[in-house]
Design a protein around this motif. Structure first.
Motif, mmCIF file in Angstrom:
data_model
loop_
_atom_site.group_PDB
_atom_site.id
_atom_site.type_symbol
_atom_site.label_atom_id
_atom_site.label_comp_id
_atom_site.label_asym_id
_atom_site.label_seq_id
_atom_site.Cartn_x
_atom_site.Cartn_y
_atom_site.Cartn_z
ATOM 1 N N GLY A 80 0.806 -1.213 0.000
ATOM 2 C CA GLY A 80 0.000 0.000 0.000
ATOM 3 C C GLY A 80 0.838 1.260 0.000
ATOM 4 N N PRO A 81 0.245 2.374 0.455
ATOM 5 C CA PRO A 81 0.960 3.654 0.513
ATOM 6 C C PRO A 81 1.831 3.764 1.762
ATOM 7 C CG PRO A 81 -1.295 3.942 1.242
ATOM 8 C CD PRO A 81 -1.167 2.500 0.834
ATOM 9 N N GLY A 82 2.383 4.954 1.989
ATOM 10 C CA GLY A 82 3.133 5.229 3.209
ATOM 11 C C GLY A 82 4.440 4.471 3.294
ATOM 12 N N ILE A 83 4.691 3.869 4.450
ATOM 13 C CA ILE A 83 5.916 3.107 4.672
ATOM 14 C C ILE A 83 6.043 1.969 3.667
ATOM 15 C CG2 ILE A 83 7.091 1.562 6.288
ATOM 16 C CD1 ILE A 83 7.353 4.488 7.060
ATOM 17 N N MET A 84 4.923 1.351 3.329
ATOM 18 C CA MET A 84 4.955 0.253 2.366
ATOM 19 C C MET A 84 5.460 0.735 1.014
ATOM 20 S SD MET A 84 1.322 -1.549 3.429
ATOM 21 C CE MET A 84 0.473 0.031 3.665
ATOM 22 N N GLU A 85 4.925 1.840 0.561
ATOM 23 C CA GLU A 85 5.374 2.422 -0.703
ATOM 24 C C GLU A 85 6.857 2.762 -0.647
ATOM 25 O OE1 GLU A 85 3.105 5.717 -2.775
ATOM 26 O OE2 GLU A 85 4.936 6.801 -2.183
ATOM 27 N N ALA A 86 7.287 3.366 0.462
ATOM 28 C CA ALA A 86 8.691 3.752 0.610
ATOM 29 C C ALA A 86 9.607 2.545 0.502
ATOM 30 C CB ALA A 86 8.894 4.463 1.948
ATOM 31 N N ALA A 87 9.223 1.444 1.151
ATOM 32 C CA ALA A 87 10.064 0.246 1.114
ATOM 33 C C ALA A 87 10.086 -0.373 -0.278
ATOM 34 C CB ALA A 87 9.563 -0.763 2.143
ATOM 35 N N ASN A 88 8.941 -0.458 -0.932
ATOM 36 C CA ASN A 88 8.925 -0.978 -2.303
ATOM 37 C C ASN A 88 9.731 -0.086 -3.246
ATOM 38 O OD1 ASN A 88 5.610 -2.128 -1.718
ATOM 39 N ND2 ASN A 88 7.357 -3.444 -2.154
ATOM 40 N N LEU A 89 9.671 1.223 -3.026
ATOM 41 C CA LEU A 89 10.452 2.163 -3.826
ATOM 42 C C LEU A 89 11.944 1.930 -3.624
ATOM 43 C CD1 LEU A 89 10.916 4.677 -5.576
ATOM 44 C CD2 LEU A 89 10.495 6.080 -3.534
ATOM 45 N N GLY A 90 12.366 1.800 -2.378
ATOM 46 C CA GLY A 90 13.783 1.573 -2.095
ATOM 47 C C GLY A 90 14.304 0.302 -2.735
ATOM 48 N N ALA A 91 13.489 -0.761 -2.700
ATOM 49 C CA ALA A 91 13.905 -2.014 -3.334
ATOM 50 C C ALA A 91 14.022 -1.848 -4.841
ATOM 51 C CB ALA A 91 12.915 -3.116 -3.000
ATOM 52 N N SER A 92 13.063 -1.169 -5.443
ATOM 53 C CA SER A 92 13.075 -0.997 -6.901
ATOM 54 C C SER A 92 14.248 -0.137 -7.345
ATOM 55 C CB SER A 92 11.751 -0.386 -7.370
ATOM 56 O OG SER A 92 11.606 0.958 -6.926
ATOM 57 N N GLU A 93 14.674 0.799 -6.510
ATOM 58 C CA GLU A 93 15.817 1.647 -6.852
ATOM 59 C C GLU A 93 17.113 0.844 -6.954
ATOM 60 O OE1 GLU A 93 14.449 5.964 -5.001
ATOM 61 O OE2 GLU A 93 15.511 4.529 -3.728
ATOM 62 N N GLN A 94 17.143 -0.314 -6.300
ATOM 63 C CA GLN A 94 18.309 -1.193 -6.364
ATOM 64 C C GLN A 94 18.066 -2.378 -7.294
ATOM 65 O OE1 GLN A 94 21.318 -0.724 -4.909
ATOM 66 N NE2 GLN A 94 20.591 1.281 -4.192
ATOM 67 N N ASN A 95 16.975 -2.285 -8.077
ATOM 68 C CA ASN A 95 16.590 -3.380 -8.983
ATOM 69 C C ASN A 95 16.394 -4.689 -8.229
ATOM 70 O OD1 ASN A 95 16.732 -1.791 -11.414
ATOM 71 N ND2 ASN A 95 18.970 -1.911 -11.265
ATOM 72 N N GLY A 96 15.916 -4.569 -6.996
ATOM 73 C CA GLY A 96 15.656 -5.745 -6.180
ATOM 74 C C GLY A 96 14.238 -6.237 -6.338
ATOM 75 N N GLU A 97 14.003 -7.436 -5.807
ATOM 76 C CA GLU A 97 12.639 -7.985 -5.795
ATOM 77 C C GLU A 97 11.811 -7.195 -4.801
ATOM 78 O OE1 GLU A 97 10.176 -9.755 -7.520
ATOM 79 O OE2 GLU A 97 11.382 -11.587 -7.379
#
Length: 221
Positions: A80-97
């Protein structure tokens, strides 16, 4: 006392509905397992859906996820949004799953845009099983009732040895200080929990500290 005549009690329909619900539950378990069985090492990151971009906790969650993704871990959130979005964003910035386990709620926003793998759930308890089953660590950011529920359920499962021991990491010392003081004073010192239960979790402020704890636990350092 007699039942009001204008109220219907569809007893047979209720029982039939409950039986069919079991198939829905089984199907949701199967979909979750099929969707995550090949995930590899992962950490689940929890926190408030209400924290917006630019908030210090949002940035900490993003950096924490990026740190773990760079270290070879998949990131699991509620999608979802908030912390969840932030964590998914951080992973995607490193091309992670970047995994999102979304829950269908009438008032919840749509899933965030940073997931590489997304699953939808109707039942909270199935979703929580997936969070625990496929994670090697729990990282808990500031959050509300849902975050507290996830934290205490995980600690209870570890305490009672219903799941394997894993790192449970509370991020942001200032936020958690009051709760941890209450646990120490009202629970530990009153012998309502074992003193060893205070060792079930770690308290950190930086992504690097969190990664070090997890890597050391699994001898990956």
């Amino acid at each position: 006392m007699s039942k009001p005549n204008n109220i219907q009690y569809p007893i047979d329909d209720f029982k039939s509905g409950e039986s069919w619900r079991l198939f829905k539950i089984m199907g949701e378990f199967v979909e979750g397992i099929d969707g995550l069985h090949d995930l590899g090492p992962a950490v689940s990151i929890f926190g408030s859906a209400r924290i917006t971009k630019g908030h210090p906790d949002y940035e900490t969650a993003r950096k924490t996820a990026a740190c773990f993704a760079a270290g070879g871990y998949a990131i699991i959130t509620g999608g979802g949004p908030g912390i969840m979005e932030a964590a998914n964003l951080g992973a995607s910035e490193q091309n992670g799953e970047s995994v999102g386990l979304k829950i269908n709620l009438p008032f919840e926003e749509k899933g965030n845009a940073y997931m590489t793998r997304a699953l939808n759930f109707n039942y909270f308890f199935i979703r929580k099983v997936m969070f625990v089953k496929y994670a090697q660590a729990y990282i808990i950011m500031p959050g509300g009732l849902g975050t507290m529920d996830e934290m205490f359920e995980t600690l209870t499962l570890v305490q009672t040895r219903r799941i394997r021991k894993m790192p449970v990491i509370l991020m942001n010392k200032d936020f958690w200080a009051g709760l941890l003081e209450w646990i120490k004073k009202s629970l530990a010192e009153s012998e309502l929990i074992s003193p060893l239960d205070m060792e079930l979790f770690s308290l950190v402020d930086t992504p690097e500290q969190a990664l070090e704890i997890v890597d050391n636990f699994y001898n990956r350092a």
